[in-house]
Design a protein around this motif. Structure first.
Motif, PDB file in Angstrom:
ATOM      1  N   ASP A   1      19.491 141.335  57.131  1.00 28.19           N
ATOM      2  CA  ASP A   1      18.579 140.937  56.385  1.00 28.19           C
ATOM      3  C   ASP A   1      17.339 140.802  57.348  1.00 28.19           C
ATOM      4  O   ASP A   1      16.320 141.179  56.976  1.00 28.19           O
ATOM      5  CB  ASP A   1      18.884 139.830  55.995  1.00 28.19           C
TER       6      ASP A   1
ATOM      7  N   ARG B   1      13.643 143.035  56.856  1.00 34.04           N
ATOM      8  CA  ARG B   1      12.601 142.300  56.821  1.00 34.04           C
ATOM      9  C   ARG B   1      11.461 142.674  57.593  1.00 34.04           C
ATOM     10  O   ARG B   1      10.178 142.705  57.124  1.00 34.04           O
ATOM     11  CB  ARG B   1      12.929 140.723  57.126  1.00 34.04           C
TER      12      ARG B   1
ATOM     13  N   ARG C   1      13.612 150.837  55.479  1.00 29.80           N
ATOM     14  CA  ARG C   1      14.408 149.734  55.179  1.00 29.80           C
ATOM     15  C   ARG C   1      15.975 150.588  55.224  1.00 29.80           C
ATOM     16  O   ARG C   1      16.932 150.046  55.950  1.00 29.80           O
ATOM     17  CB  ARG C   1      14.328 148.807  54.027  1.00 29.80           C
TER      18      ARG C   1
ATOM     19  N   ARG D   1      22.737 145.166  48.865  1.00 30.62           N
ATOM     20  CA  ARG D   1      21.549 145.386  49.584  1.00 30.62           C
ATOM     21  C   ARG D   1      21.201 146.825  49.512  1.00 30.62           C
ATOM     22  O   ARG D   1      20.147 147.127  49.380  1.00 30.62           O
ATOM     23  CB  ARG D   1      21.717 144.821  50.951  1.00 30.62           C
TER      24      ARG D   1
END
Length: 203
Positions: free
Chosen positions: A79, A83, A91, A136
């Motif tokens: 995470d 970010r 990502r 995710r």
């Protein structure tokens, strides 16, 4: 009475678990799960056999606790890494690199073989830790499709394809000095796989 490490029972428990997990991690890397025994892990961790059995009654419970611990730490790192990335494609690149690096450090049997080595409840607990990771990836793909960066169509198919690609041990079972290049090559392939125009773009 066993010596208390760290001055309190809480600190002792945490220190024993940390030592045991470090020893197990090393043995998984060097030998794989098939050769793991509690006595061997206890000796490497510098804790008594009685102490390790107080924490983990068998190697299945040890493996489940280890995977749960590693999964929590990994999800936190993942995470944080995502970010710091910008677009969904960036990502995805972070996700792919971290997944492959993690694969290179874990030496557990593949799913079916692991299912045969563990009882059903232990296997279900380990398998459950894949759910947050898949979630995710699904979010990245959904954002990428919405932004026009990733191919429209069935996002579940994209997620399945990327997951399969990132579980291929051939990518990471290479000499250590070749691992970074192998990972980057795989990241480029994954980006091209999901790209809306079929072009991977810059890494």
């Amino acid at each position: 009475m066993p010596k208390v490490i760290g001055g309190s029972l809480v600190a002792h428990r945490g220190e024993v678990r940390a030592r045991v997990f470090a020893a197990l991690r090393e043995q998984l890397y060097e030998r794989g799960f098939g050769s793991v025994t509690l006595s061997r892990v206890a000796a490497a961790a510098g804790v008594g056999r009685t102490s390790i059995y107080n924490h983990f009654p068998d190697r299945q419970s040890l493996l489940v606790a280890f995977v749960e611990h590693e999964a929590q730490r990994y999800v936190s790192d993942l995470d944080a890494g995502m970010r710091a990335a910008g677009s969904p494609t960036e990502r995805l690149a972070v996700f792919a690199r971290m997944q492959l690096q993690r694969l290179s450090e874990f030496h557990l049997p593949p799913g079916q073989a692991l299912a045969g080595a563990l009882d059903p409840s232990a296997y279900r607990r380990i398998a459950a830790h894949a759910d947050p990771i898949t979630g995710r990836l699904a979010a990245i793909v959904a954002d990428g499709v919405a932004a026009g960066e990733m191919a429209a169509g069935d996002p579940d198919v994209l997620v399945a394809m990327v997951s399969a690609a990132l579980s291929a041990r051939q990518i990471v079972d290479v000499p250590a000095d070749e691992l970074p290049a192998s990972i980057e090559s795989a990241v480029a392939v994954v980006r091209r796989m999901v790209s809306a125009d079929g072009v991977a773009g810059s890494l």
